[in-house]
Scaffold this motif. Sequence first.
Motif, PDB file in Angstrom:
ATOM      1  N   LEU A 158       0.834  -1.193   0.000  1.00 48.14           N
ATOM      2  CA  LEU A 158       0.000   0.000   0.000  1.00 48.14           C
ATOM      3  C   LEU A 158       0.871   1.246   0.000  1.00 48.14           C
ATOM      4  CD1 LEU A 158      -2.630  -0.966   2.729  1.00 48.14           C
ATOM      5  CD2 LEU A 158      -2.844  -1.228   0.251  1.00 48.14           C
ATOM      6  N   ALA A 159       0.452   2.232  -0.783  1.00 50.39           N
ATOM      7  CA  ALA A 159       1.044   3.565  -0.724  1.00 50.39           C
ATOM      8  C   ALA A 159       0.115   4.404   0.140  1.00 50.39           C
ATOM      9  CB  ALA A 159       1.171   4.157  -2.126  1.00 50.39           C
ATOM     10  N   VAL A 160       0.616   4.850   1.299  1.00 42.86           N
ATOM     11  CA  VAL A 160      -0.226   5.471   2.317  1.00 42.86           C
ATOM     12  C   VAL A 160       0.260   6.885   2.603  1.00 42.86           C
ATOM     13  CG1 VAL A 160      -1.171   5.196   4.644  1.00 42.86           C
ATOM     14  CG2 VAL A 160      -0.555   3.172   3.317  1.00 42.86           C
ATOM     15  N   ASN A 161      -0.692   7.763   2.934  1.00 47.27           N
ATOM     16  CA  ASN A 161      -0.389   9.137   3.329  1.00 47.27           C
ATOM     17  C   ASN A 161       0.889   9.166   4.175  1.00 47.27           C
ATOM     18  OD1 ASN A 161      -0.450  11.580   5.059  1.00 47.27           O
ATOM     19  ND2 ASN A 161      -2.441  11.929   4.150  1.00 47.27           N
ATOM     20  N   PRO A 162       1.861  10.006   3.826  1.00 52.41           N
ATOM     21  CA  PRO A 162       3.159   9.959   4.519  1.00 52.41           C
ATOM     22  C   PRO A 162       3.080  10.308   6.004  1.00 52.41           C
ATOM     23  CG  PRO A 162       3.019  11.884   3.073  1.00 52.41           C
ATOM     24  CD  PRO A 162       1.858  11.006   2.743  1.00 52.41           C
ATOM     25  N   ARG A 163       1.992  10.934   6.457  1.00 53.69           N
ATOM     26  CA  ARG A 163       1.858  11.266   7.876  1.00 53.69           C
ATOM     27  C   ARG A 163       1.162  10.162   8.662  1.00 53.69           C
ATOM     28  NH1 ARG A 163      -1.633  15.006   8.489  1.00 53.69           N
ATOM     29  NH2 ARG A 163      -2.357  15.184   6.345  1.00 53.69           N
ATOM     30  N   ALA A 164       0.715   9.110   7.982  1.00 52.63           N
ATOM     31  CA  ALA A 164       0.000   8.020   8.659  1.00 52.63           C
ATOM     32  C   ALA A 164       0.974   7.091   9.368  1.00 52.63           C
ATOM     33  CB  ALA A 164      -0.830   7.231   7.648  1.00 52.63           C
ATOM     34  N   THR A 165       0.489   6.500  10.456  1.00 57.33           N
ATOM     35  CA  THR A 165       1.276   5.518  11.202  1.00 57.33           C
ATOM     36  C   THR A 165       0.383   4.325  11.529  1.00 57.33           C
ATOM     37  OG1 THR A 165       0.704   6.551  13.324  1.00 57.33           O
ATOM     38  CG2 THR A 165       2.729   7.308  12.245  1.00 57.33           C
ATOM     39  N   HIS A 166       1.002   3.247  11.999  1.00 59.16           N
ATOM     40  CA  HIS A 166       0.285   2.066  12.470  1.00 59.16           C
ATOM     41  C   HIS A 166      -0.726   1.557  11.428  1.00 59.16           C
ATOM     42  CE1 HIS A 166       1.489   4.262  16.196  1.00 59.16           C
ATOM     43  NE2 HIS A 166       1.898   3.054  16.535  1.00 59.16           N
ATOM     44  N   VAL A 167      -0.244   1.283  10.242  1.00 58.82           N
ATOM     45  CA  VAL A 167      -1.103   0.731   9.185  1.00 58.82           C
ATOM     46  C   VAL A 167      -1.291  -0.764   9.435  1.00 58.82           C
ATOM     47  CG1 VAL A 167      -1.373   0.413   6.698  1.00 58.82           C
ATOM     48  CG2 VAL A 167      -0.215   2.466   7.586  1.00 58.82           C
ATOM     49  N   SER A 168      -2.532  -1.238   9.322  1.00 56.47           N
ATOM     50  CA  SER A 168      -2.801  -2.654   9.594  1.00 56.47           C
ATOM     51  C   SER A 168      -3.982  -3.138   8.773  1.00 56.47           C
ATOM     52  CB  SER A 168      -3.101  -2.863  11.093  1.00 56.47           C
ATOM     53  OG  SER A 168      -4.292  -2.193  11.469  1.00 56.47           O
ATOM     54  N   VAL A 169      -4.165  -4.464   8.755  1.00 53.21           N
ATOM     55  CA  VAL A 169      -5.362  -5.070   8.184  1.00 53.21           C
ATOM     56  C   VAL A 169      -6.145  -5.731   9.313  1.00 53.21           C
ATOM     57  CG1 VAL A 169      -4.407  -5.464   5.882  1.00 53.21           C
ATOM     58  CG2 VAL A 169      -4.167  -7.236   7.626  1.00 53.21           C
ATOM     59  N   ARG A 170      -7.466  -5.610   9.264  1.00 58.24           N
ATOM     60  CA  ARG A 170      -8.354  -6.302  10.197  1.00 58.24           C
ATOM     61  C   ARG A 170      -9.147  -7.291   9.361  1.00 58.24           C
ATOM     62  NH1 ARG A 170     -10.468  -0.894  13.523  1.00 58.24           N
ATOM     63  NH2 ARG A 170      -8.395  -0.300  14.325  1.00 58.24           N
ATOM     64  N   TYR A 171      -9.004  -8.576   9.638  1.00 51.70           N
ATOM     65  CA  TYR A 171      -9.531  -9.566   8.708  1.00 51.70           C
ATOM     66  C   TYR A 171     -10.314 -10.682   9.397  1.00 51.70           C
ATOM     67  CZ  TYR A 171      -5.477 -12.505   9.988  1.00 51.70           C
ATOM     68  OH  TYR A 171      -4.549 -13.256  10.674  1.00 51.70           O
ATOM     69  N   ARG A 172     -11.174 -11.303   8.596  1.00 55.15           N
ATOM     70  CA  ARG A 172     -11.908 -12.508   8.985  1.00 55.15           C
ATOM     71  C   ARG A 172     -11.678 -13.562   7.912  1.00 55.15           C
ATOM     72  NH1 ARG A 172     -16.463 -12.078  12.533  1.00 55.15           N
ATOM     73  NH2 ARG A 172     -16.783  -9.972  13.365  1.00 55.15           N
ATOM     74  N   VAL A 173     -11.527 -14.797   8.324  1.00 57.33           N
ATOM     75  CA  VAL A 173     -11.365 -15.917   7.405  1.00 57.33           C
ATOM     76  C   VAL A 173     -12.700 -16.655   7.313  1.00 57.33           C
ATOM     77  CG1 VAL A 173     -10.085 -18.022   6.885  1.00 57.33           C
ATOM     78  CG2 VAL A 173      -8.966 -16.131   8.100  1.00 57.33           C
ATOM     79  N   LEU A 174     -13.139 -16.926   6.099  1.00 53.65           N
ATOM     80  CA  LEU A 174     -14.394 -17.645   5.895  1.00 53.65           C
ATOM     81  C   LEU A 174     -14.091 -19.147   5.847  1.00 53.65           C
ATOM     82  CD1 LEU A 174     -17.420 -17.010   5.434  1.00 53.65           C
ATOM     83  CD2 LEU A 174     -16.990 -17.253   2.985  1.00 53.65           C
ATOM     84  N   GLU A 175     -14.456 -19.846   6.917  1.00 49.00           N
ATOM     85  CA  GLU A 175     -14.172 -21.273   7.036  1.00 49.00           C
ATOM     86  C   GLU A 175     -15.478 -22.040   7.128  1.00 49.00           C
ATOM     87  OE1 GLU A 175      -9.972 -21.158   9.431  1.00 49.00           O
ATOM     88  OE2 GLU A 175     -11.792 -20.743  10.600  1.00 49.00           O
ATOM     89  N   LYS A 176     -15.718 -22.914   6.136  1.00 49.06           N
ATOM     90  CA  LYS A 176     -16.956 -23.687   6.060  1.00 49.06           C
ATOM     91  C   LYS A 176     -18.181 -22.779   6.106  1.00 49.06           C
ATOM     92  CE  LYS A 176     -14.916 -27.826   8.159  1.00 49.06           C
ATOM     93  NZ  LYS A 176     -14.993 -28.827   9.248  1.00 49.06           N
ATOM     94  N   GLY A 177     -18.039 -21.622   5.415  1.00 50.30           N
ATOM     95  CA  GLY A 177     -19.151 -20.687   5.318  1.00 50.30           C
ATOM     96  C   GLY A 177     -19.354 -19.803   6.520  1.00 50.30           C
ATOM     97  N   VAL A 178     -18.506 -19.927   7.544  1.00 53.52           N
ATOM     98  CA  VAL A 178     -18.667 -19.148   8.777  1.00 53.52           C
ATOM     99  C   VAL A 178     -17.445 -18.251   8.951  1.00 53.52           C
ATOM    100  CG1 VAL A 178     -18.936 -19.236  11.277  1.00 53.52           C
ATOM    101  CG2 VAL A 178     -20.013 -20.982   9.832  1.00 53.52           C
ATOM    102  N   PRO A 179     -17.635 -16.933   9.090  1.00 49.92           N
ATOM    103  CA  PRO A 179     -16.482 -16.044   9.281  1.00 49.92           C
ATOM    104  C   PRO A 179     -15.882 -16.195  10.668  1.00 49.92           C
ATOM    105  CG  PRO A 179     -18.526 -14.794   9.412  1.00 49.92           C
ATOM    106  CD  PRO A 179     -18.897 -16.187   8.995  1.00 49.92           C
ATOM    107  N   SER A 180     -14.578 -16.163  10.756  1.00 46.24           N
ATOM    108  CA  SER A 180     -13.886 -16.245  12.039  1.00 46.24           C
ATOM    109  C   SER A 180     -14.032 -14.920  12.790  1.00 46.24           C
ATOM    110  CB  SER A 180     -12.407 -16.544  11.810  1.00 46.24           C
ATOM    111  OG  SER A 180     -11.768 -15.425  11.204  1.00 46.24           O
ATOM    112  N   HIS A 181     -13.510 -14.876  14.012  1.00 45.02           N
ATOM    113  CA  HIS A 181     -13.466 -13.610  14.733  1.00 45.02           C
ATOM    114  C   HIS A 181     -12.460 -12.689  14.045  1.00 45.02           C
ATOM    115  CE1 HIS A 181     -10.090 -15.884  16.478  1.00 45.02           C
ATOM    116  NE2 HIS A 181      -9.537 -14.707  16.693  1.00 45.02           N
TER     117      HIS A 181
END
Length: 239
Positions: A158-181
């Motif tokens: 990702l190319a992110v605003n130069p003043r930004a910090t703490h870039v992260s992804v928040r994700y869920r995995v779809l397992e057997k049709g059910v999203p994880s936490h």
Amino acid sequence: MISRHGLGKAAAIYFTHIWTQRIEGELKPGSKLSIYYDPHRMPLAPNYLFGTPDQPITVHVKFSENGPVHDKVLWSPAGILRHVDKDPTGYGSMLFQDFVIPADAEELVVWFDYRSSDGQVHYDSDYGRNFRFRFLTRDVRVHPVPSSENGSARQLRLAVNPRATHVSVRYRVLEKGVPSHVREAPLTDTGARDSEGHRIWLLPNSVLPSGAPVFFDLAYHLNGHTYVDDNSGRSFRKE
């Protein structure tokens, strides 16, 4: 890897009665903005009628932290209603206003007030912090993988605003049709920059699990606030 929804479409923000804020379209400087607001977010007086001008709800907007405040009274496109459609997605009976975002806007700051029939004023302002929205397509862009690293073509860069910090992804995995936490994984600042000065952040492909669909949002910290890019409420998807 990332497919954006709503590009080129005028932005609309829905403030729903279940206390969510949802953006549709592309929020960007120089474009039109529509605001939809459910008055049931407020402690309404017993005699309140949907859309009545006698108990106005006003939206206040700024386009920079120290910029001027623009005030407009919300109105009901359907007129005054005794029976309303309370929809948690914001597609039911909603009050409305529109703005034009200036070309030099830095961000969008929004709050509301309601004046009841006894003159008392109530606020909807994210507990005094005000609702803040960044121009996400300007702050966060997918950065192509260099041709010399074609073995890492599935990395998230990702190319992110130069003043930004703490870039992260928040994700869920779809397992057997059910999203994880929800799980969270940080990106690493590579120290490189793109042609416009945005800093390049990297998430190796090995971080997000393979073999099952993964839905994720992007988060970053800027000016003391955390902003989340959830792709107009749909999240991004990785197979």
